[in-house]
Write a protein that holds these residues in place. Structure first.
Motif, PDB file in Angstrom:
ATOM      1  N   ARG A 109      26.498  15.305 -47.229  1.00 37.73           N
ATOM      2  CA  ARG A 109      27.850  15.844 -47.164  1.00 37.73           C
ATOM      3  C   ARG A 109      28.054  16.620 -45.871  1.00 37.73           C
ATOM      4  O   ARG A 109      27.128  17.211 -45.331  1.00 37.73           O
ATOM      5  CB  ARG A 109      28.140  16.767 -48.349  1.00 37.73           C
ATOM      6  CG  ARG A 109      28.210  16.041 -49.680  1.00 37.73           C
ATOM      7  CD  ARG A 109      28.705  16.963 -50.788  1.00 37.73           C
ATOM      8  NE  ARG A 109      28.713  16.283 -52.065  1.00 37.73           N
ATOM      9  CZ  ARG A 109      29.712  15.517 -52.497  1.00 37.73           C
ATOM     10  NH1 ARG A 109      30.786  15.355 -51.745  1.00 37.73           N
ATOM     11  NH2 ARG A 109      29.630  14.940 -53.688  1.00 37.73           N
ATOM     12  N   GLU A 110      29.295  16.612 -45.402  1.00 38.30           N
ATOM     13  CA  GLU A 110      29.655  17.405 -44.231  1.00 38.30           C
ATOM     14  C   GLU A 110      29.871  18.849 -44.662  1.00 38.30           C
ATOM     15  O   GLU A 110      30.558  19.125 -45.647  1.00 38.30           O
ATOM     16  CB  GLU A 110      30.915  16.843 -43.576  1.00 38.30           C
ATOM     17  CG  GLU A 110      31.404  17.623 -42.384  1.00 38.30           C
ATOM     18  CD  GLU A 110      30.333  17.831 -41.327  1.00 38.30           C
ATOM     19  OE1 GLU A 110      30.329  18.916 -40.714  1.00 38.30           O
ATOM     20  OE2 GLU A 110      29.497  16.935 -41.127  1.00 38.30           O
ATOM     21  N   ARG A 111      29.286  19.775 -43.926  1.00 35.18           N
ATOM     22  CA  ARG A 111      29.327  21.185 -44.311  1.00 35.18           C
ATOM     23  C   ARG A 111      30.721  21.788 -44.167  1.00 35.18           C
ATOM     24  O   ARG A 111      31.140  22.602 -44.986  1.00 35.18           O
ATOM     25  CB  ARG A 111      28.332  21.986 -43.465  1.00 35.18           C
ATOM     26  CG  ARG A 111      28.264  23.462 -43.853  1.00 35.18           C
ATOM     27  CD  ARG A 111      27.287  24.225 -42.984  1.00 35.18           C
ATOM     28  NE  ARG A 111      25.906  23.833 -43.234  1.00 35.18           N
ATOM     29  CZ  ARG A 111      24.856  24.466 -42.702  1.00 35.18           C
ATOM     30  NH1 ARG A 111      25.027  25.482 -41.881  1.00 35.18           N
ATOM     31  NH2 ARG A 111      23.631  24.065 -42.983  1.00 35.18           N
ATOM     32  N   HIS A 112      31.475  21.384 -43.145  1.00 36.52           N
ATOM     33  CA  HIS A 112      32.776  21.995 -42.886  1.00 36.52           C
ATOM     34  C   HIS A 112      33.871  20.933 -42.728  1.00 36.52           C
ATOM     35  O   HIS A 112      34.451  20.776 -41.647  1.00 36.52           O
ATOM     36  CB  HIS A 112      32.715  22.854 -41.621  1.00 36.52           C
ATOM     37  CG  HIS A 112      31.662  23.918 -41.651  1.00 36.52           C
ATOM     38  ND1 HIS A 112      31.682  24.958 -42.560  1.00 36.52           N
ATOM     39  CD2 HIS A 112      30.551  24.099 -40.885  1.00 36.52           C
ATOM     40  CE1 HIS A 112      30.640  25.744 -42.346  1.00 36.52           C
ATOM     41  NE2 HIS A 112      29.936  25.237 -41.344  1.00 36.52           N
ATOM     42  N   PRO A 113      34.176  20.178 -43.790  1.00 33.46           N
ATOM     43  CA  PRO A 113      35.199  19.126 -43.662  1.00 33.46           C
ATOM     44  C   PRO A 113      36.598  19.664 -43.397  1.00 33.46           C
ATOM     45  O   PRO A 113      37.450  18.954 -42.868  1.00 33.46           O
ATOM     46  CB  PRO A 113      35.131  18.404 -45.017  1.00 33.46           C
ATOM     47  CG  PRO A 113      34.573  19.422 -45.960  1.00 33.46           C
ATOM     48  CD  PRO A 113      33.617  20.237 -45.146  1.00 33.46           C
TER      49      PRO A 113
ATOM     50  N   PHE B 192      37.891  14.982 -37.940  1.00 33.76           N
ATOM     51  CA  PHE B 192      36.700  14.242 -37.547  1.00 33.76           C
ATOM     52  C   PHE B 192      35.525  14.568 -38.460  1.00 33.76           C
ATOM     53  O   PHE B 192      34.732  13.680 -38.806  1.00 33.76           O
ATOM     54  CB  PHE B 192      36.366  14.541 -36.086  1.00 33.76           C
ATOM     55  CG  PHE B 192      37.558  14.434 -35.184  1.00 33.76           C
ATOM     56  CD1 PHE B 192      38.219  13.228 -35.033  1.00 33.76           C
ATOM     57  CD2 PHE B 192      38.064  15.550 -34.521  1.00 33.76           C
ATOM     58  CE1 PHE B 192      39.341  13.126 -34.221  1.00 33.76           C
ATOM     59  CE2 PHE B 192      39.175  15.466 -33.712  1.00 33.76           C
ATOM     60  CZ  PHE B 192      39.817  14.251 -33.556  1.00 33.76           C
ATOM     61  N   ASN B 193      35.409  15.819 -38.866  1.00 38.02           N
ATOM     62  CA  ASN B 193      34.390  16.181 -39.847  1.00 38.02           C
ATOM     63  C   ASN B 193      34.661  15.504 -41.190  1.00 38.02           C
ATOM     64  O   ASN B 193      33.734  15.050 -41.869  1.00 38.02           O
ATOM     65  CB  ASN B 193      34.349  17.694 -40.038  1.00 38.02           C
ATOM     66  CG  ASN B 193      33.676  18.416 -38.886  1.00 38.02           C
ATOM     67  OD1 ASN B 193      33.173  17.799 -37.958  1.00 38.02           O
ATOM     68  ND2 ASN B 193      33.683  19.738 -38.941  1.00 38.02           N
TER      69      ASN B 193
ATOM     70  N   ALA C 182      28.466  18.324 -38.424  1.00 34.79           N
ATOM     71  CA  ALA C 182      28.857  17.450 -37.312  1.00 34.79           C
ATOM     72  C   ALA C 182      29.415  18.241 -36.136  1.00 34.79           C
ATOM     73  O   ALA C 182      29.241  17.858 -34.980  1.00 34.79           O
ATOM     74  CB  ALA C 182      29.891  16.430 -37.787  1.00 34.79           C
ATOM     75  N   ALA C 183      30.109  19.343 -36.433  1.00 30.10           N
ATOM     76  CA  ALA C 183      30.699  20.190 -35.388  1.00 30.10           C
ATOM     77  C   ALA C 183      31.583  19.375 -34.447  1.00 30.10           C
ATOM     78  O   ALA C 183      31.568  19.575 -33.233  1.00 30.10           O
ATOM     79  CB  ALA C 183      29.609  20.925 -34.617  1.00 30.10           C
TER      80      ALA C 183
END
Length: 338
Positions: free
Chosen positions: A134-138, A143-144, A213-214
């Motif tokens: 999972r992306e930490r900061h969607p 883009f996240n 992803a940042a």
């Protein structure tokens, strides 16, 4: 990667798990990554660094990891880094049954290792187990969010895994590990060879890692998508023949939507402008078709559809750059987005 002829084979410790983390200038993300591996009870952690300048190697040493700094005279690739970590594990007298690969911008979830190891213990034909990344900061950027959707794949037997996965050491050793010259797409290529050797790749219904992803800029997303196109082209060149047809369809779609159709539209402008306009409408029509997919919120559906279509231009750029490099007899360099 294999044991030298005549040398005693290292003893395999059944149930033991070592970890290989790779990174470059990940900062606090790496600290969090290594802490999560220690909490999971990894027997040994190997950190492979690709030329960091932010003190990553010192942070890894402080976390108790064995640190390997790659030779900067050779091109860096994630595959090369993972192989270096695996080689360090195989060089020991006591080799673990499993190795968990993880990117340095990811954090291992608390219950994942027990789930994955239990699955491999009870499914001897399985050689790779991966779960939900999972992306930490969607919420930070579209883009996240796109990354988070990309990684939400169905559970069950799969064709490939990503950079985070638990693998059988003996299976990796048998196929020679990762292909080091690939600048992207090294995990699916490895999984293809593992499957050819009779192994199975599984995606489990479990939380595996949190990824950062940042990505906050369009340029970052474009480079990442262009890299995917490059990987499609190289993968198809390596394994595009039947029965695998590895990434042939993905390469074809990128070229049709991102290169061929724009060229046809440009030529049609000189022959029949109404026809050119009609062809341009294929793009919004494709967005509408993709946005109708189920399982996503309305906003996310439109985001995924729009960027999927836009991404074909970046993918086509990557495909074309691969073939231009190949025609010139050159190797492509890393395409980084951070």
């Amino acid at each position: 990667m294999t044991t030298k002829k005549g040398a005693a084979r290292p003893r395999i410790i059944v149930g033991a798990t070592d970890a290989v983390a790779i990174g470059r200038n990940e900062g606090q993300r790496l600290v969090d990554c290594l802490a999560s591996l220690n909490r999971a009870g990894m027997r040994r952690i190997v950190y492979v660094d690709s030329g960091s300048s932010d003190g990553s190697t010192l942070a890894a040493e402080a976390a108790g990891a064995q640190v390997i700094a790659l030779d900067m005279d050779r091109p860096f690739t994630a595959a090369r880094a993972r192989n270096a970590g695996l080689a360090a594990i195989l060089a020991r007298d006591r080799v673990p049954e499993y190795v968990h690969f993880i990117d340095g911008d990811c954090v291992l979830q608390p219950d994942w290792l027990a789930l994955a190891r239990g699955f491999l213990d009870s499914h001897t034909e399985a050689v790779v187990a991966c779960g939900r990344r999972r992306e930490r900061h969607p919420q930070v950027s579209v883009f996240n969010r796109l990354c988070d959707v990309e990684w939400n794949t169905p559970a069950g037997q799969a064709l490939a895994c990503g950079g985070d996965a638990l693998m059988r050491v003996t299976a990796l050793e048998a196929v020679g590990g990762y292909r080091e010259d690939l600048i992207a797409g090294e995990e699916p290529e490895l999984c293809l060879r593992l499957r050819r050797a009779g192994g199975q790749v599984w995606r489990l219904e479990g939380e595996m890692t949190l990824h950062d992803a940042a990505m906050t800029r369009l340029s970052q997303w474009w480079r990442r998508t262009r890299r995917a196109g490059y990987a499609f082209a190289e993968g198809a060149a390596l394994h595009g023949a039947p029965p695998d047809r590895h990434w042939v369809a993905e390469t074809r779609r990128a070229l049709i939507w991102g290169a061929l159709l724009p060229l046809v539209i440009l030529l049609a402008l000189f022959v029949s402008p109404p026809l050119a306009l009609l062809l341009v409408l294929a793009y919004p029509a494709q967005v509408l078709r993709l946005a109708a997919r189920r399982g996503l919120s309305q906003r996310l559906s439109w985001e995924v559809a729009g960027f999927t279509v836009l991404g074909k231009f970046a993918e086509a750029q990557g495909v074309i750059s691969y073939w231009l490099n190949r025609l010139r007899g050159r190797r492509g360099g890393l395409i980084e987005y951070k």
